[in-house]
Design a protein around this motif. Sequence first.
Motif, short mmCIF file in Angstrom:
data_model
loop_
_atom_site.label_atom_id
_atom_site.label_comp_id
_atom_site.label_asym_id
_atom_site.label_seq_id
_atom_site.Cartn_x
_atom_site.Cartn_y
_atom_site.Cartn_z
N LEU A 61 -57.93 -2.35 28.65
CA LEU A 61 -58.99 -1.88 27.75
C LEU A 61 -59.26 -2.91 26.65
N GLU B 225 -47.76 -5.69 21.40
CA GLU B 225 -47.09 -5.08 22.54
C GLU B 225 -45.61 -5.43 22.49
N PHE B 226 -44.81 -4.42 22.81
CA PHE B 226 -43.37 -4.54 22.74
C PHE B 226 -42.83 -5.47 23.85
N ARG B 227 -43.44 -5.38 25.03
CA ARG B 227 -42.89 -6.12 26.19
C ARG B 227 -43.41 -7.56 26.25
N MET C 215 -45.54 -8.69 29.27
CA MET C 215 -46.95 -8.28 29.24
C MET C 215 -47.74 -9.15 28.25
N GLY D 273 -44.22 -7.51 19.56
CA GLY D 273 -43.75 -6.85 18.34
C GLY D 273 -43.84 -5.35 18.50
N THR D 274 -43.41 -4.66 17.48
CA THR D 274 -43.51 -3.19 17.55
C THR D 274 -44.59 -2.71 16.59
N ILE D 275 -45.11 -1.57 16.90
CA ILE D 275 -46.14 -0.98 16.04
C ILE D 275 -45.54 -0.77 14.66
N GLU D 276 -44.32 -0.26 14.64
CA GLU D 276 -43.65 0.08 13.38
C GLU D 276 -43.52 -1.13 12.46
N GLY E 298 -49.81 -1.35 21.06
CA GLY E 298 -49.26 -0.95 22.37
C GLY E 298 -50.28 -1.26 23.44
N SER E 299 -50.68 -2.54 23.48
CA SER E 299 -51.82 -2.92 24.34
C SER E 299 -51.47 -2.96 25.82
N GLY E 300 -50.18 -2.95 26.15
CA GLY E 300 -49.77 -2.92 27.55
C GLY E 300 -50.29 -4.12 28.31
N LYS F 60 -58.89 3.38 37.03
CA LYS F 60 -58.76 2.48 35.89
C LYS F 60 -60.14 1.94 35.49
N LEU G 297 -53.94 3.29 22.32
CA LEU G 297 -54.26 4.10 23.50
C LEU G 297 -53.00 4.34 24.31
N HIS G 298 -52.69 5.60 24.47
CA HIS G 298 -51.55 6.02 25.29
C HIS G 298 -50.22 5.47 24.79
C1 LIG Z 1 -48.79 3.65 28.41
S1 LIG Z 1 -48.94 1.99 27.91
C2 LIG Z 1 -50.63 1.93 27.41
C3 LIG Z 1 -51.22 0.56 27.48
C4 LIG Z 1 -52.68 0.45 27.00
N1 LIG Z 1 -52.81 0.77 25.61
C5 LIG Z 1 -53.59 1.33 27.85
O1 LIG Z 1 -53.99 2.41 27.40
O2 LIG Z 1 -53.92 0.92 28.96
C6 LIG Z 1 -48.09 1.95 26.40
C7 LIG Z 1 -47.70 0.56 26.00
O3 LIG Z 1 -47.25 0.59 24.65
C8 LIG Z 1 -46.07 -0.19 24.52
N2 LIG Z 1 -45.35 0.41 23.41
C9 LIG Z 1 -44.81 1.65 23.33
N3 LIG Z 1 -44.24 1.86 22.13
C10 LIG Z 1 -44.47 0.73 21.42
C11 LIG Z 1 -44.14 0.34 20.10
N4 LIG Z 1 -43.49 1.16 19.30
N5 LIG Z 1 -44.49 -0.90 19.68
C12 LIG Z 1 -45.20 -1.72 20.51
N6 LIG Z 1 -45.53 -1.40 21.77
C13 LIG Z 1 -45.17 -0.19 22.22
C14 LIG Z 1 -45.38 -0.07 25.85
O4 LIG Z 1 -44.53 -1.18 26.11
C15 LIG Z 1 -46.54 0.02 26.82
O5 LIG Z 1 -46.89 -1.26 27.31
#
Ligand SMILES: C[S@@+](CC[C@H](N)C(=O)[O-])C[C@H]1O[C@@H](n2cnc3c(N)ncnc32)[C@H](O)[C@@H]1O
Length: 414
Positions: free
Chosen positions: A220, A242-244, A247, A268-271, A214-216, A184, A284-285
């Motif tokens: 980063l 971030e959805f969760r 987090m 919230g969601t990206i969408e 989707g900052s998780g 990491k 990212l990811h």
């Molecule tokens: C694999 S993790 C990557 C986290 C971080 N970006 C990284 O690279 O370390 C993906 C994250 O995106 C969030 N996520 C996935 N789909 C999403 C969406 N549609 N809207 C918001 N968050 C989302 C997930 O809950 C998860 O925490």
Amino acid sequence: MVDTRLYSNLQFLQKFNRFALNNLLVMNNQINIFQEKLNSCFLNLELIKLILSNKRIVGSDLKSIIITAVKLKAGMRWSFVYRHQTKDITKNFETVEAISLINAALENDFLNADLFTTNETIQITHNSKGEVKLKTTPANQIIVPSFSHDKVKNRLIALENNIYLRELGVVNSNWQLKKEMADKYVQINKYIELLEPEIRELPEKENLDIVDMGSGKGYLTFALYDYLTNKLNFKANITGIEFRQDMVDLSNQIAKNAGFENLKFEQGTIEKSNLKKVDILIALHACDTATDEAIFKGISSNASLIVCAPCCHKQIRKEMSITSKLCAITKHGILEERTAETITDGLRALIMEAFGYKTKVFEFISGEHTPKNVMIIGRKMTAPVDKEKILNEISKIKLMFGIKTHQLEVLLNI
Ligand SMILES: C[S@@+](CC[C@H](N)C(=O)[O-])C[C@H]1O[C@@H](n2cnc3c(N)ncnc32)[C@H](O)[C@@H]1O
């Protein structure tokens, strides 16, 4: 007989002089207080960092000076990093010389100084009218000055005294890297190394607005904020979406503990995110089509830079129906998967190009650290592009692989 006009003019002049003198005294007083604090933190080794910024001469190539303590074989020195437009120059000085250079730089070169000590943060600003403001706040980070001479030399993100890395579990309470977090940490540093030149190339702006989709847990996101604001001395607002909720709460707490005022996380969601002003859009990811949603948001908000490292590529894999001779290759599951990845990301880059972005697709980090290792960077260009021609190429590629739609095309309605 008293000339009343002359008398009132005299009175006015006296009042004005008193006012000007008062102002001068206040100003000198502020400067004196700052200088006392500066001397004291240098002598007591309480300096964490001093940043001289906001150049007095607009055309000057010197953007800022960052001063920290450093322990050399020859003894304690003060390290001055002179940040120019395209290069950094580091010089080390002894205390008396360092203080006199700082005073001279404040008088001649810079309007602002931000002094971070173990106890407080002191900010001195001069405005264009020559007025001086001094603001003192308690230290917002529990940090101890590190004097080690570049144990951290090749690392952009230092481990020592790094509150967010500790709270994210990357380092232990002695600031040592945890073995299981080594990958990491490599990823974090590589990410910053790749992004720095891209960000430096952006048109100069007072404040950068950055959104991380989707900052998780934010590894980063924290590193980018830290590097931009503390190392490059940029002003940046970063929002992680971030959805969760768990987090989001955790990341907001860590941002607060680290004193990162302009870094926040929203559930919230990206969408559904509603972006108004964004200079850099990062994803990212983000799984499968979440990456397409993020690129779509970046394109629609006219982001100057779009940075994504896609995760899985299910949509295109399901869509692909290869009937050509390529079947002989894609009959192997792993090769079909890799083809789907290549086509998904290749088409993403082409679609971005059709919308005026110059793209790069490259290895983010070697496969030994993570299998999710491709990065796509798009930089918005001003030159016109032949959109039709690019869309034509995209159609031909889709036909070759039996793909009806790519999610990014659907979102962009093309
Ligand atoms: C694999 S993790 C990557 C986290 C971080 N970006 C990284 O690279 O370390 C993906 C994250 O995106 C969030 N996520 C996935 N789909 C999403 C969406 N549609 N809207 C918001 N968050 C989302 C997930 O809950 C998860 O925490």
